[in-house]
Design a protein around this motif. Structure first.
Motif, PDB file in Angstrom:
ATOM      1  N   SER A 200       1.018  -1.221  -0.055  1.00 46.25           N
ATOM      2  CA  SER A 200      -0.195   0.136   0.037  1.00 46.25           C
ATOM      3  C   SER A 200       0.702   1.289  -0.012  1.00 46.25           C
ATOM      4  O   SER A 200       0.405   2.353  -0.456  1.00 46.25           O
ATOM      5  CB  SER A 200      -1.044  -0.065   1.072  1.00 46.25           C
ATOM      6  OG  SER A 200      -1.685   1.047   1.159  1.00 46.25           O
ATOM      7  N   THR A 201       1.977   1.087   0.875  1.00 47.51           N
ATOM      8  CA  THR A 201       2.851   2.283   0.580  1.00 47.51           C
ATOM      9  C   THR A 201       3.296   2.783  -0.756  1.00 47.51           C
ATOM     10  O   THR A 201       3.397   3.811  -1.038  1.00 47.51           O
ATOM     11  CB  THR A 201       4.148   2.005   1.710  1.00 47.51           C
ATOM     12  OG1 THR A 201       3.465   1.675   2.785  1.00 47.51           O
ATOM     13  CG2 THR A 201       4.860   3.350   1.777  1.00 47.51           C
ATOM     14  N   VAL A 202       3.774   1.764  -1.327  1.00 44.75           N
ATOM     15  CA  VAL A 202       4.498   1.996  -2.536  1.00 44.75           C
ATOM     16  C   VAL A 202       3.042   2.346  -3.759  1.00 44.75           C
ATOM     17  O   VAL A 202       3.386   3.193  -4.549  1.00 44.75           O
ATOM     18  CB  VAL A 202       5.001   0.498  -3.040  1.00 44.75           C
ATOM     19  CG1 VAL A 202       5.264   0.792  -4.687  1.00 44.75           C
ATOM     20  CG2 VAL A 202       6.083   0.179  -2.342  1.00 44.75           C
ATOM     21  N   LEU A 203       1.956   1.962  -3.448  1.00 43.91           N
ATOM     22  CA  LEU A 203       0.914   2.412  -4.614  1.00 43.91           C
ATOM     23  C   LEU A 203       0.462   3.597  -4.010  1.00 43.91           C
ATOM     24  O   LEU A 203       0.081   4.447  -5.140  1.00 43.91           O
ATOM     25  CB  LEU A 203      -0.353   1.263  -4.349  1.00 43.91           C
ATOM     26  CG  LEU A 203      -0.079  -0.213  -4.744  1.00 43.91           C
ATOM     27  CD1 LEU A 203      -1.290  -0.737  -4.506  1.00 43.91           C
ATOM     28  CD2 LEU A 203       0.350  -0.066  -6.076  1.00 43.91           C
ATOM     29  N   TRP A 204       0.428   4.114  -2.917  1.00 37.37           N
ATOM     30  CA  TRP A 204       0.194   5.394  -2.624  1.00 37.37           C
ATOM     31  C   TRP A 204       1.256   6.581  -3.089  1.00 37.37           C
ATOM     32  O   TRP A 204       0.982   7.472  -3.401  1.00 37.37           O
ATOM     33  CB  TRP A 204      -0.048   5.675  -1.215  1.00 37.37           C
ATOM     34  CG  TRP A 204      -1.584   5.223  -0.576  1.00 37.37           C
ATOM     35  CD1 TRP A 204      -1.806   4.426   0.273  1.00 37.37           C
ATOM     36  CD2 TRP A 204      -2.740   6.057  -0.952  1.00 37.37           C
ATOM     37  NE1 TRP A 204      -3.060   4.128   0.429  1.00 37.37           N
ATOM     38  CE2 TRP A 204      -3.665   5.295  -0.407  1.00 37.37           C
ATOM     39  CE3 TRP A 204      -2.934   7.186  -1.553  1.00 37.37           C
ATOM     40  CZ2 TRP A 204      -5.028   5.799  -0.444  1.00 37.37           C
ATOM     41  CZ3 TRP A 204      -4.255   7.446  -1.759  1.00 37.37           C
ATOM     42  CH2 TRP A 204      -5.262   6.840  -0.964  1.00 37.37           C
ATOM     43  N   ALA A 205       2.707   5.956  -3.058  1.00 37.59           N
ATOM     44  CA  ALA A 205       3.445   6.820  -3.653  1.00 37.59           C
ATOM     45  C   ALA A 205       3.407   6.946  -5.058  1.00 37.59           C
ATOM     46  O   ALA A 205       3.906   7.884  -5.739  1.00 37.59           O
ATOM     47  CB  ALA A 205       4.897   6.068  -3.366  1.00 37.59           C
ATOM     48  N   ALA A 206       3.149   5.935  -5.597  1.00 40.75           N
ATOM     49  CA  ALA A 206       2.741   6.039  -7.138  1.00 40.75           C
ATOM     50  C   ALA A 206       1.797   6.959  -7.556  1.00 40.75           C
ATOM     51  O   ALA A 206       1.732   7.767  -8.611  1.00 40.75           O
ATOM     52  CB  ALA A 206       2.699   4.627  -7.663  1.00 40.75           C
ATOM     53  N   ALA A 207       0.715   6.881  -6.845  1.00 42.31           N
ATOM     54  CA  ALA A 207      -0.451   7.813  -6.871  1.00 42.31           C
ATOM     55  C   ALA A 207       0.084   9.359  -6.967  1.00 42.31           C
ATOM     56  O   ALA A 207      -0.343  10.455  -7.500  1.00 42.31           O
ATOM     57  CB  ALA A 207      -1.281   7.651  -5.953  1.00 42.31           C
ATOM     58  N   VAL A 208       1.020   9.548  -5.696  1.00 40.75           N
ATOM     59  CA  VAL A 208       1.547  10.921  -5.501  1.00 40.75           C
ATOM     60  C   VAL A 208       2.199  11.334  -6.797  1.00 40.75           C
ATOM     61  O   VAL A 208       2.460  12.466  -7.291  1.00 40.75           O
ATOM     62  CB  VAL A 208       2.346  10.923  -4.170  1.00 40.75           C
ATOM     63  CG1 VAL A 208       3.177  12.208  -4.263  1.00 40.75           C
ATOM     64  CG2 VAL A 208       1.329  10.569  -3.107  1.00 40.75           C
ATOM     65  N   VAL A 209       3.157  10.420  -7.349  1.00 37.45           N
ATOM     66  CA  VAL A 209       4.106  10.853  -8.340  1.00 37.45           C
ATOM     67  C   VAL A 209       3.171  11.112  -9.721  1.00 37.45           C
ATOM     68  O   VAL A 209       3.517  12.098 -10.397  1.00 37.45           O
ATOM     69  CB  VAL A 209       5.037   9.637  -8.604  1.00 37.45           C
ATOM     70  CG1 VAL A 209       5.659   9.859 -10.066  1.00 37.45           C
ATOM     71  CG2 VAL A 209       5.941   9.551  -7.527  1.00 37.45           C
ATOM     72  N   TRP A 210       2.225  10.340 -10.075  1.00 43.09           N
ATOM     73  CA  TRP A 210       1.284  10.723 -10.928  1.00 43.09           C
ATOM     74  C   TRP A 210       0.625  11.937 -11.065  1.00 43.09           C
ATOM     75  O   TRP A 210       0.272  12.712 -11.766  1.00 43.09           O
ATOM     76  CB  TRP A 210       0.233   9.448 -11.282  1.00 43.09           C
ATOM     77  CG  TRP A 210       0.830   8.300 -12.124  1.00 43.09           C
ATOM     78  CD1 TRP A 210       0.721   7.001 -11.478  1.00 43.09           C
ATOM     79  CD2 TRP A 210       1.403   8.199 -13.196  1.00 43.09           C
ATOM     80  NE1 TRP A 210       1.501   6.222 -12.381  1.00 43.09           N
ATOM     81  CE2 TRP A 210       1.735   6.885 -13.510  1.00 43.09           C
ATOM     82  CE3 TRP A 210       1.695   9.277 -14.183  1.00 43.09           C
ATOM     83  CZ2 TRP A 210       2.246   6.431 -14.635  1.00 43.09           C
ATOM     84  CZ3 TRP A 210       2.169   8.808 -15.245  1.00 43.09           C
ATOM     85  CH2 TRP A 210       2.504   7.284 -15.667  1.00 43.09           C
ATOM     86  N   SER A 211       0.359  12.288  -9.723  1.00 46.78           N
ATOM     87  CA  SER A 211      -0.501  13.558  -9.340  1.00 46.78           C
ATOM     88  C   SER A 211       0.592  14.613  -9.765  1.00 46.78           C
ATOM     89  O   SER A 211       0.232  15.903 -10.098  1.00 46.78           O
ATOM     90  CB  SER A 211      -0.933  13.684  -7.783  1.00 46.78           C
ATOM     91  OG  SER A 211      -1.762  12.783  -7.812  1.00 46.78           O
ATOM     92  N   LEU A 212       1.930  14.617  -9.262  1.00 37.94           N
ATOM     93  CA  LEU A 212       2.937  15.649  -9.461  1.00 37.94           C
ATOM     94  C   LEU A 212       3.431  16.002 -10.856  1.00 37.94           C
ATOM     95  O   LEU A 212       3.598  16.933 -11.308  1.00 37.94           O
ATOM     96  CB  LEU A 212       4.102  15.202  -8.916  1.00 37.94           C
ATOM     97  CG  LEU A 212       3.940  15.267  -7.219  1.00 37.94           C
ATOM     98  CD1 LEU A 212       5.402  14.950  -6.510  1.00 37.94           C
ATOM     99  CD2 LEU A 212       3.676  16.511  -6.530  1.00 37.94           C
TER     100      LEU A 212
END
Length: 260
Positions: A200-212
């Motif tokens: 879950s930590t990695v998946l949320w990090a991916a969502a943040v990167v895509w948002s940026l």
């Protein structure tokens, strides 16, 4: 002819005598009874391995000579909310109470009918049923495919500006996304909270990167990047594959030994 020549040989033995010094047959491998494993958990100096051994023992079928009534009574005792042993958690994130519930159901009729009604509720404390639905899995796979396509676009963009190692970076990010999404699905299937939390930590990090990526480029694309960049899919996937609610209580503290 001499009498010695005519002497007949001793009659052959018709019965093989069994040797008396052979070792006894090796007994079949046996496992500690549940009562012993339960006493180990209740004893001072409790460690996580004792809880793991009890959970494994609960998962084994009853021994041929084990009275099912006694086993059912022991399991019902572990299911009692006032029994703190039921709240102990093993290394894989499973509670003793959950393992006892599965063991009681495995006994079948009539013992499974004695399961307390409140334990028949399958929803967690947040109203979410344990495990994943077919929609969650479908969304995760569709999101992976869309994000992979998005990474291909990012790779072409970086290569256009001759960024070093652009292809290797995008392939590596895609591999990480696939790996941890699959680990999250495995974690939910096996009820391993450790896998769920890490993934879950990695998946949320991916969502943040895509948002940026999506938000700064929205001005340059008249908002088109907000629709095409898969930040929303990544965020929804991370939310859908979030760890199940953790209501587990920690192990009881060990009783300290006498100080010298």
């Amino acid at each position: 002819m001499s009498q010695q020549a005519l002497r007949s040989a001793p009659p052959p033995s018709t019965v093989d005598e069994a040797p008396t010094d052979l070792p006894a047959p090796v007994a079949a491998e046996s496992y500690p009874p549940l009562t012993f494993l339960l006493e180990e958990v209740r004893a001072p100096g409790l460690v996580r391995a004792d809880v793991d051994a009890l959970i494994v023992g609960l998962g084994r079928p009853p021994a041929p000579d084990e009275p099912l009534r006694e086993r059912a009574d022991l399991l019902l005792g572990l299911l009692d909310r006032n029994n703190t042993v039921g709240d102990y958690t093993g290394s894989g994130g499973m509670k003793v109470r959950h393992a006892a519930k599965e063991a009681l159901l495995a006994l079948g009729y009539p013992y499974a009918l004695e399961l307390p009604p409140e334990l028949l509720e399958t929803k967690g404390t947040n109203g979410r049923e344990p495990g994943l639905s077919g929609g969650d899995v479908t969304l995760a796979v569709a999101s992976l495919l869309y994000q992979s396509a998005g990474l291909v676009g990012v790779g072409f963009f970086l290569n256009y500006f001759r960024m070093p190692a652009a292809t290797e970076v995008t392939i590596g990010i895609g591999a990480v996304l696939w790996l941890f999404t699959l680990l999250s699905l495995v974690g939910h299937h096996s009820r391993s909270r450790d896998l769920q939390v890490i993934s879950s930590t990695v998946l949320w990090a991916a969502a943040v990167v895509w948002s940026l990526i999506a938000l700064p480029t929205a001005l340059l694309t008249n908002g088109l990047s907000l629709l095409t960049v898969p930040w929303h899919l990544a965020m929804w996937t991370a939310f859908s594959l979030r760890p199940e609610s953790d209501t587990e209580e920690p192990l009881a503290p060990s009783t300290p030994g006498p100080t010298p």
